[in-house]
Design a protein around this motif. Structure first.
Motif, PDB file in Angstrom:
ATOM      1  N   GLN A 160       0.802  -1.214   0.000  1.00 43.00           N
ATOM      2  CA  GLN A 160       0.000   0.000   0.000  1.00 43.00           C
ATOM      3  C   GLN A 160       0.843   1.276   0.000  1.00 43.00           C
ATOM      4  O   GLN A 160       0.321   2.353  -0.295  1.00 43.00           O
ATOM      5  CB  GLN A 160      -0.930   0.026   1.235  1.00 43.00           C
ATOM      6  CG  GLN A 160      -1.902  -1.124   1.299  1.00 43.00           C
ATOM      7  CD  GLN A 160      -2.912  -1.111   0.161  1.00 43.00           C
ATOM      8  OE1 GLN A 160      -3.244  -0.060  -0.366  1.00 43.00           O
ATOM      9  NE2 GLN A 160      -3.389  -2.292  -0.212  1.00 43.00           N
ATOM     10  N   ASP A 161       2.133   1.181   0.325  1.00 42.89           N
ATOM     11  CA  ASP A 161       2.963   2.366   0.507  1.00 42.89           C
ATOM     12  C   ASP A 161       3.507   2.971  -0.790  1.00 42.89           C
ATOM     13  O   ASP A 161       3.774   4.170  -0.843  1.00 42.89           O
ATOM     14  CB  ASP A 161       4.148   2.051   1.430  1.00 42.89           C
ATOM     15  CG  ASP A 161       3.691   1.606   2.804  1.00 42.89           C
ATOM     16  OD1 ASP A 161       2.559   1.944   3.182  1.00 42.89           O
ATOM     17  OD2 ASP A 161       4.483   0.920   3.496  1.00 42.89           O
ATOM     18  N   ASP A 162       3.720   2.167  -1.814  1.00 45.19           N
ATOM     19  CA  ASP A 162       4.410   2.640  -3.015  1.00 45.19           C
ATOM     20  C   ASP A 162       3.615   2.258  -4.262  1.00 45.19           C
ATOM     21  O   ASP A 162       3.365   1.074  -4.501  1.00 45.19           O
ATOM     22  CB  ASP A 162       5.806   2.024  -3.064  1.00 45.19           C
ATOM     23  CG  ASP A 162       6.684   2.585  -4.162  1.00 45.19           C
ATOM     24  OD1 ASP A 162       6.258   3.548  -4.822  1.00 45.19           O
ATOM     25  OD2 ASP A 162       7.793   2.053  -4.352  1.00 45.19           O
ATOM     26  N   PRO A 163       3.220   3.236  -5.093  1.00 38.10           N
ATOM     27  CA  PRO A 163       2.463   2.904  -6.309  1.00 38.10           C
ATOM     28  C   PRO A 163       3.270   2.079  -7.312  1.00 38.10           C
ATOM     29  O   PRO A 163       2.717   1.240  -8.021  1.00 38.10           O
ATOM     30  CB  PRO A 163       2.087   4.259  -6.907  1.00 38.10           C
ATOM     31  CG  PRO A 163       2.659   5.304  -6.037  1.00 38.10           C
ATOM     32  CD  PRO A 163       3.333   4.662  -4.880  1.00 38.10           C
ATOM     33  N   ASP A 164       4.582   2.299  -7.377  1.00 39.57           N
ATOM     34  CA  ASP A 164       5.417   1.488  -8.276  1.00 39.57           C
ATOM     35  C   ASP A 164       5.424   0.036  -7.842  1.00 39.57           C
ATOM     36  O   ASP A 164       5.371  -0.879  -8.671  1.00 39.57           O
ATOM     37  CB  ASP A 164       6.856   2.007  -8.295  1.00 39.57           C
ATOM     38  CG  ASP A 164       6.976   3.311  -9.051  1.00 39.57           C
ATOM     39  OD1 ASP A 164       6.131   3.559  -9.925  1.00 39.57           O
ATOM     40  OD2 ASP A 164       7.909   4.070  -8.764  1.00 39.57           O
ATOM     41  N   LEU A 165       5.505  -0.175  -6.539  1.00 41.80           N
ATOM     42  CA  LEU A 165       5.499  -1.527  -5.998  1.00 41.80           C
ATOM     43  C   LEU A 165       4.154  -2.194  -6.252  1.00 41.80           C
ATOM     44  O   LEU A 165       4.101  -3.381  -6.593  1.00 41.80           O
ATOM     45  CB  LEU A 165       5.811  -1.493  -4.503  1.00 41.80           C
ATOM     46  CG  LEU A 165       5.957  -2.834  -3.810  1.00 41.80           C
ATOM     47  CD1 LEU A 165       7.090  -3.632  -4.421  1.00 41.80           C
ATOM     48  CD2 LEU A 165       6.195  -2.624  -2.328  1.00 41.80           C
ATOM     49  N   GLN A 166       3.064  -1.455  -6.128  1.00 43.90           N
ATOM     50  CA  GLN A 166       1.737  -1.990  -6.418  1.00 43.90           C
ATOM     51  C   GLN A 166       1.662  -2.457  -7.868  1.00 43.90           C
ATOM     52  O   GLN A 166       1.195  -3.556  -8.159  1.00 43.90           O
ATOM     53  CB  GLN A 166       0.659  -0.938  -6.167  1.00 43.90           C
ATOM     54  CG  GLN A 166       0.409  -0.633  -4.728  1.00 43.90           C
ATOM     55  CD  GLN A 166      -0.615   0.486  -4.570  1.00 43.90           C
ATOM     56  OE1 GLN A 166      -1.208   0.952  -5.542  1.00 43.90           O
ATOM     57  NE2 GLN A 166      -0.812   0.921  -3.339  1.00 43.90           N
ATOM     58  N   PHE A 167       2.134  -1.600  -8.775  1.00 44.07           N
ATOM     59  CA  PHE A 167       2.108  -1.944 -10.193  1.00 44.07           C
ATOM     60  C   PHE A 167       2.946  -3.187 -10.474  1.00 44.07           C
ATOM     61  O   PHE A 167       2.512  -4.085 -11.195  1.00 44.07           O
ATOM     62  CB  PHE A 167       2.611  -0.759 -11.024  1.00 44.07           C
ATOM     63  CG  PHE A 167       2.734  -1.062 -12.476  1.00 44.07           C
ATOM     64  CD1 PHE A 167       1.611  -1.147 -13.282  1.00 44.07           C
ATOM     65  CD2 PHE A 167       3.978  -1.278 -13.051  1.00 44.07           C
ATOM     66  CE1 PHE A 167       1.721  -1.433 -14.635  1.00 44.07           C
ATOM     67  CE2 PHE A 167       4.095  -1.569 -14.392  1.00 44.07           C
ATOM     68  CZ  PHE A 167       2.966  -1.644 -15.186  1.00 44.07           C
ATOM     69  N   LEU A 168       4.137  -3.239  -9.891  1.00 45.94           N
ATOM     70  CA  LEU A 168       5.039  -4.365 -10.116  1.00 45.94           C
ATOM     71  C   LEU A 168       4.445  -5.671  -9.600  1.00 45.94           C
ATOM     72  O   LEU A 168       4.429  -6.689 -10.298  1.00 45.94           O
ATOM     73  CB  LEU A 168       6.388  -4.083  -9.455  1.00 45.94           C
ATOM     74  CG  LEU A 168       7.494  -5.079  -9.677  1.00 45.94           C
ATOM     75  CD1 LEU A 168       7.858  -5.141 -11.147  1.00 45.94           C
ATOM     76  CD2 LEU A 168       8.701  -4.716  -8.853  1.00 45.94           C
ATOM     77  N   VAL A 169       3.917  -5.644  -8.376  1.00 44.16           N
ATOM     78  CA  VAL A 169       3.334  -6.860  -7.792  1.00 44.16           C
ATOM     79  C   VAL A 169       2.104  -7.290  -8.590  1.00 44.16           C
ATOM     80  O   VAL A 169       1.911  -8.480  -8.864  1.00 44.16           O
ATOM     81  CB  VAL A 169       2.992  -6.629  -6.301  1.00 44.16           C
ATOM     82  CG1 VAL A 169       2.154  -7.762  -5.744  1.00 44.16           C
ATOM     83  CG2 VAL A 169       4.268  -6.473  -5.496  1.00 44.16           C
ATOM     84  N   ASP A 170       1.273  -6.332  -8.982  1.00 41.80           N
ATOM     85  CA  ASP A 170       0.078  -6.663  -9.769  1.00 41.80           C
ATOM     86  C   ASP A 170       0.449  -7.300 -11.107  1.00 41.80           C
ATOM     87  O   ASP A 170      -0.162  -8.288 -11.524  1.00 41.80           O
ATOM     88  CB  ASP A 170      -0.763  -5.411 -10.014  1.00 41.80           C
ATOM     89  CG  ASP A 170      -1.434  -4.904  -8.740  1.00 41.80           C
ATOM     90  OD1 ASP A 170      -1.488  -5.664  -7.748  1.00 41.80           O
ATOM     91  OD2 ASP A 170      -1.877  -3.733  -8.739  1.00 41.80           O
ATOM     92  N   GLU A 171       1.458  -6.744 -11.782  1.00 43.15           N
ATOM     93  CA  GLU A 171       1.876  -7.290 -13.073  1.00 43.15           C
ATOM     94  C   GLU A 171       2.457  -8.693 -12.929  1.00 43.15           C
ATOM     95  O   GLU A 171       2.178  -9.570 -13.741  1.00 43.15           O
ATOM     96  CB  GLU A 171       2.893  -6.365 -13.743  1.00 43.15           C
ATOM     97  CG  GLU A 171       2.289  -5.128 -14.344  1.00 43.15           C
ATOM     98  CD  GLU A 171       1.291  -5.436 -15.438  1.00 43.15           C
ATOM     99  OE1 GLU A 171       1.608  -6.242 -16.334  1.00 43.15           O
ATOM    100  OE2 GLU A 171       0.187  -4.874 -15.392  1.00 43.15           O
TER     101      GLU A 171
END
Length: 191
Positions: A160-171
């Motif tokens: 939840q803290d980093d939008p880049d991390l969210q995108f990476l994990v989702d992909e």
């Protein structure tokens, strides 16, 4: 008295009016003309130029993507150092690839031995580093697997803290068609 001859040096400008551009040579010494390049050599030279030009442009594209990614985030989230940003990897890879490719491009086009030696050394160094990295990965695959598992669990915790991390994990999860590391229950660790 021995007669002296003026001999034109290869690649020098020769003017009949000026004696400054000529050199006195021993008449018994023969200086051969530089060898002419064959059509195959010209073809290889221009193919090397075009190949390096392609990689130069790809390096610039990678650099542009990295700079765009860094600028798109404008302010980094508080407490996140710049060195942990994945876009920095794009910037560094783009700079390295474009610099080495530009040296190869100019070296092939101008037949500059210094640039060609730099290009060859850089390509050999990158190749050697890849082989060394592959061997290290092979030798330390258990520790690497455990470290990767810990890193992925940390990614789930900081999702939840980093939008880049969210995108990476989702992909990654979308492409691998999975949820969590072993099951969906791994997400229970994320508050």
């Amino acid at each position: 008295m021995q007669a002296s001859r003026l001999v034109e040096l290869p690649y020098s400008s020769f003017d009949d009016d000026e004696d400054d551009d000529t050199a006195e040579q021993d008449p018994g010494v023969w200086y051969p003309d530089p060898p002419k390049l064959s059509p195959f050599s010209h073809c290889v030279r221009y193919l090397a130029f075009l190949w390096n030009l392609l990689f130069f442009l790809l390096g610039l594209l990678t650099l542009a993507v990295g700079v765009w990614g860094l600028l798109a985030k404008s302010p980094l989230p508080a407490g996140v150092p710049l060195s942990s940003d994945p876009m920095l990897l794009f910037v560094l890879a783009g700079l390295g690839a474009s610099a080495v490719s530009l040296a190869g491009c100019l070296g092939a086009f101008r037949a500059n031995p210094c640039l060609l030696r730099f290009f060859l050394g850089a390509v050999l160094a990158f190749g050697g580093l890849e082989v060394l990295g592959g061997l290290l990965l092979l030798l330390a695959r258990r520790r690497l697997r455990d470290a990767l598992r810990d890193l992925l669990l940390l990614c789930l915790l900081r999702y939840q803290d980093d939008p880049d991390l969210q995108f990476l994990v989702d992909e990654v999860q979308r492409n691998l068609q999975c949820c969590g590391l072993e099951s969906y229950r791994d997400w229970e660790s994320n508050p």
